[in-house]
Design a protein around this motif. Structure first.
Motif, PDB file in Angstrom:
ATOM      1  N   LYS A   1       8.680   8.561   1.465  1.00 47.88           N
ATOM      2  CA  LYS A   1       8.833   8.605   2.910  1.00 47.88           C
ATOM      3  C   LYS A   1       7.631   9.266   3.584  1.00 47.88           C
ATOM      4  CE  LYS A   1      12.922  10.532   2.964  1.00 47.88           C
ATOM      5  NZ  LYS A   1      14.074  11.030   3.716  1.00 47.88           N
ATOM      6  N   ASP A   2       7.101  10.291   2.919  1.00 46.54           N
ATOM      7  CA  ASP A   2       5.991  11.030   3.528  1.00 46.54           C
ATOM      8  C   ASP A   2       4.709  10.215   3.602  1.00 46.54           C
ATOM      9  OD1 ASP A   2       7.468  13.200   4.106  1.00 46.54           O
ATOM     10  OD2 ASP A   2       6.826  14.406   2.399  1.00 46.54           O
ATOM     11  N   THR A   3       4.583   9.160   2.768  1.00 47.85           N
ATOM     12  CA  THR A   3       3.361   8.361   2.854  1.00 47.85           C
ATOM     13  C   THR A   3       3.204   7.764   4.252  1.00 47.85           C
ATOM     14  OG1 THR A   3       4.529   6.416   2.042  1.00 47.85           O
ATOM     15  CG2 THR A   3       3.301   7.682   0.410  1.00 47.85           C
ATOM     16  N   SER A   4       4.328   7.627   4.990  1.00 46.67           N
ATOM     17  CA  SER A   4       4.235   7.073   6.341  1.00 46.67           C
ATOM     18  C   SER A   4       3.353   7.948   7.237  1.00 46.67           C
ATOM     19  CB  SER A   4       5.628   6.943   6.960  1.00 46.67           C
ATOM     20  OG  SER A   4       6.218   8.201   7.097  1.00 46.67           O
TER      21      SER A   4
ATOM     22  N   ALA B   1      16.542   7.203   3.067  1.00 45.62           N
ATOM     23  CA  ALA B   1      15.632   6.124   2.680  1.00 45.62           C
ATOM     24  C   ALA B   1      14.531   5.882   3.706  1.00 45.62           C
ATOM     25  CB  ALA B   1      16.423   4.837   2.465  1.00 45.62           C
ATOM     26  N   ILE B   2      14.753   6.277   4.965  1.00 46.13           N
ATOM     27  CA  ILE B   2      13.795   5.954   6.029  1.00 46.13           C
ATOM     28  C   ILE B   2      12.997   7.203   6.410  1.00 46.13           C
ATOM     29  CG2 ILE B   2      13.562   5.063   8.380  1.00 46.13           C
ATOM     30  CD1 ILE B   2      16.125   3.561   8.014  1.00 46.13           C
ATOM     31  N   PRO B   3      11.672   7.075   6.531  1.00 44.85           N
ATOM     32  CA  PRO B   3      10.864   8.238   6.921  1.00 44.85           C
ATOM     33  C   PRO B   3      11.234   8.743   8.314  1.00 44.85           C
ATOM     34  CG  PRO B   3       9.460   6.437   6.158  1.00 44.85           C
ATOM     35  CD  PRO B   3      10.847   5.888   6.267  1.00 44.85           C
ATOM     36  N   VAL B   4      11.122  10.041   8.512  1.00 49.11           N
ATOM     37  CA  VAL B   4      11.465  10.627   9.813  1.00 49.11           C
ATOM     38  C   VAL B   4      10.529  10.088  10.900  1.00 49.11           C
ATOM     39  CG1 VAL B   4      10.109  12.732   9.390  1.00 49.11           C
ATOM     40  CG2 VAL B   4      11.958  12.779  11.040  1.00 49.11           C
TER      41      VAL B   4
ATOM     42  N   LEU C   1       0.832  -1.205   0.000  1.00 50.28           N
ATOM     43  CA  LEU C   1       0.000   0.000   0.000  1.00 50.28           C
ATOM     44  C   LEU C   1       0.868   1.257   0.000  1.00 50.28           C
ATOM     45  CD1 LEU C   1      -2.878   0.960  -0.038  1.00 50.28           C
ATOM     46  CD2 LEU C   1      -2.894   0.982   2.442  1.00 50.28           C
ATOM     47  N   THR C   2       1.996   1.213   0.717  1.00 54.79           N
ATOM     48  CA  THR C   2       2.930   2.350   0.717  1.00 54.79           C
ATOM     49  C   THR C   2       3.396   2.640  -0.708  1.00 54.79           C
ATOM     50  OG1 THR C   2       3.689   1.999   2.974  1.00 54.79           O
ATOM     51  CG2 THR C   2       5.229   3.053   1.476  1.00 54.79           C
ATOM     52  N   VAL C   3       3.785   1.579  -1.419  1.00 57.70           N
ATOM     53  CA  VAL C   3       4.248   1.764  -2.800  1.00 57.70           C
ATOM     54  C   VAL C   3       3.098   2.254  -3.683  1.00 57.70           C
ATOM     55  CG1 VAL C   3       5.190   0.593  -4.823  1.00 57.70           C
ATOM     56  CG2 VAL C   3       6.068   0.047  -2.559  1.00 57.70           C
TER      57      VAL C   3
ATOM     58  N   VAL D   1      14.959  16.461 -10.260  1.00 57.00           N
ATOM     59  CA  VAL D   1      14.215  17.040  -9.139  1.00 57.00           C
ATOM     60  C   VAL D   1      12.980  16.202  -8.839  1.00 57.00           C
ATOM     61  CG1 VAL D   1      13.238  19.152  -8.198  1.00 57.00           C
ATOM     62  CG2 VAL D   1      15.006  19.285  -9.940  1.00 57.00           C
ATOM     63  N   ILE D   2      12.295  15.758  -9.907  1.00 55.51           N
ATOM     64  CA  ILE D   2      11.117  14.906  -9.706  1.00 55.51           C
ATOM     65  C   ILE D   2      11.536  13.620  -8.999  1.00 55.51           C
ATOM     66  CG2 ILE D   2       9.364  13.502 -10.903  1.00 55.51           C
ATOM     67  CD1 ILE D   2       8.559  16.277 -11.096  1.00 55.51           C
ATOM     68  N   ALA D   3      12.702  13.098  -9.364  1.00 56.49           N
ATOM     69  CA  ALA D   3      13.186  11.870  -8.719  1.00 56.49           C
ATOM     70  C   ALA D   3      13.382  12.098  -7.220  1.00 56.49           C
ATOM     71  CB  ALA D   3      14.481  11.409  -9.374  1.00 56.49           C
ATOM     72  N   SER D   4      13.946  13.256  -6.850  1.00 57.24           N
ATOM     73  CA  SER D   4      14.115  13.553  -5.421  1.00 57.24           C
ATOM     74  C   SER D   4      12.765  13.685  -4.739  1.00 57.24           C
ATOM     75  CB  SER D   4      14.890  14.851  -5.228  1.00 57.24           C
ATOM     76  OG  SER D   4      16.142  14.757  -5.839  1.00 57.24           O
ATOM     77  N   THR D   5      11.826  14.374  -5.414  1.00 60.30           N
ATOM     78  CA  THR D   5      10.487  14.518  -4.844  1.00 60.30           C
ATOM     79  C   THR D   5       9.862  13.147  -4.632  1.00 60.30           C
ATOM     80  OG1 THR D   5      10.273  16.553  -6.106  1.00 60.30           O
ATOM     81  CG2 THR D   5       8.265  15.680  -5.122  1.00 60.30           C
ATOM     82  N   TRP D   6      10.111  12.257  -5.587  1.00 58.27           N
ATOM     83  CA  TRP D   6       9.579  10.890  -5.491  1.00 58.27           C
ATOM     84  C   TRP D   6      10.006  10.242  -4.177  1.00 58.27           C
ATOM     85  CZ3 TRP D   6       6.637   7.421  -8.383  1.00 58.27           C
ATOM     86  CH2 TRP D   6       6.726   6.086  -7.958  1.00 58.27           C
TER      87      TRP D   6
END
Lengths: 219, 221
Positions: free
Chosen positions: A159-162, B64-67, A21-23, A149-154
């Protein structure tokens, strides 16, 4: 202190579903936020003052707010506005798309602006239409600069989905925390969660580095 | 739909306290992150060879790891290892520093590397030591070039403090959740807090942009 690592194996199903689901959330958000970002960037670059300021306000607003707050806000405020409760998953998606669209808009705008004016003028002077000049000259060059830049945003999106775990979307972080609460195997579950994120995120971070090396523009 | 902002007016002291915690947590984390990032960047550039792969591994892992994961691990899992618990505030400082320092290290390394090698050679030829070279030639110029990136580190620190709510640090976000729950007025409370965060963050991003435009010429070589 005894550790019982078998708890991870017992709950592998829930963890893997959470990871999927995260992916899924990451992919879906990006699929929606790229067109969203393009739309906002075009609004910003248009000659209509109203569209310009609307886009600017949107971008500045969402870039200057913690994502977790946007998630809460969408979760509590939107149901009142649209009169029905969206599922947590859709709510999460809305919050993520709003946030990432704002970042993408800045990326696209900066990418297009970084192509010197002379190139557009030259294309127009050669008799290309504005549309041709944009699609054949400016956008292909801008794309190269935008990609890293899009790759970095990706990766930061991944990570933000957490954060959507706070509204009980059962992605990886939420699943791991739930199992932790049920089994009281705190250290094992939280470590498993960190390791799973690492296993997924590390190759992505490395891939981003590679994209930066290959496509990054040295000024 | 009726709005009732009285929960915010009634609890303004509570919110002001939360704002104070948010600001303190942001500033402490930003400062410790930049100091730790400086140490990591210098060790990576000039430190012993065996340390380099370890530092690169640390930096890439933090990317790689979320904060959130670092935060909950530091607060809930780490104490089981070492046998003592941190206060939520200090757990948050440690976790945010661990996470943001990796980004700061990359910014600082890129900043130092962006200064042309001729300057290093010139400084060494003048008889400066490595430390003098760093202090008098590289860091002053690099710092100015890094200003916009330090600005983003500061805004990231401020935004990430909101995540500390999950380990019950009594900052603004956490107090908003408390009041929203007690008053059944989530719309008003979260909207007001949204305005508060925007009011902190917008001047910071704009202020650093302004400052940079004023001093950018000092970083050109």
């Amino acid at each position: 202190m005894t550790f019982d690592w078998s708890v991870i194996w017992t709950h592998r199903q829930a963890l893997l579903e959470g990871a999927a689901l995260t992916v899924g959330l990451t992919v879906l958000t990006m699929l929606l936020a790229v067109p969203g970002g393009i739309m906002l960037a075009l609004m910003r670059l248009s000659s209509n003052r109203l569209l310009q300021s609307a886009s600017l306000a949107f971008v500045e607003f969402f870039r200057n707010l913690p994502l977790i707050l946007v998630i809460y806000w969408v979760f509590y405020v939107m149901p009142m506005a649209v009169e029905f409760q969206l599922s947590p998953l859709v709510t999460a998606l809305v919050a993520l798309v709003l946030n990432i669209s704002a970042y993408n808009a800045e990326t696209f705008r900066a990418g297009i602006n970084s192509i010197r004016k002379g190139q557009l003028e030259a294309a127009l002077a050669m008799g290309m239409s504005r549309r041709q000049a944009m699609f054949k000259v400016v956008i292909p060059q801008a794309g190269r600069r935008i990609l890293p830049v899009i790759a970095s945003t990706w990766v930061s999106l991944f990570k933000d989905t957490s954060l959507v775990s706070v509204i009980a979307v059962s992605e990886l972080a939420y699943s791991a925390m739930q199992i932790r609460a049920q089994t009281f195997r705190v250290l094992e579950m939280l470590t498993a969660m960190a390791v799973l994120y690492w296993l997924m995120g590390y190759p992505q971070a490395k891939l981003v580095d590679w994209i930066h090396r290959k496509y990054g523009v040295k000024e | 739909m009726e709005f009732d902002f009285s929960p915010i007016a009634d609890n303004w002291r509570f919110f002001a306290g939360g704002l104070g915690v948010t600001v303190a947590l942001s500033l402490i984390s930003a400062v410790t992150s930049i100091l730790a990032g400086l140490a990591i960047a210098l060790l990576r550039l000039y430190g012993p060879g065996w340390l380099r792969p370890l530092l690169v591994f640390y930096i890439d892992s933090m990317r790689a790891i979320p904060v959130l994961v670092v935060l909950v691990w530091m607060y809930f899992a780490f104490p089981l290892f070492v046998g003592f618990t941190f206060a939520p505030f200090w757990a948050a400082v440690i976790a945010l520093t661990l996470h943001i320092a990796a980004y700061a290290a990359e910014v600082i390394r890129a900043g130092i590397e962006s200064i042309r090698p001729g300057q290093t050679r010139a400084a060494l030829a003048l008889g400066m030591s490595r430390a003098q070279l760093l202090r008098k030639v590289l860091l002053p110029q690099a710092t100015i070039r890094m200003l916009p990136a330090f600005g983003s580190i500061l805004t990231i620190a401020i935004k990430d403090t909101a995540i500390a709510t999950v380990i019950a640090v009594p900052e603004l976000m956490h107090r908003a959740e408390t009041v929203a729950g007690q008053s059944y007025r989530p719309v008003e409370v979260f909207t007001a807090v949204m305005v508060a965060y925007f009011a902190i963050l917008f001047p910071v991003t704009r202020g650093i942009d302004r400052l940079y435009h004023r001093v950018a010429h000092l970083g050109r070589s």
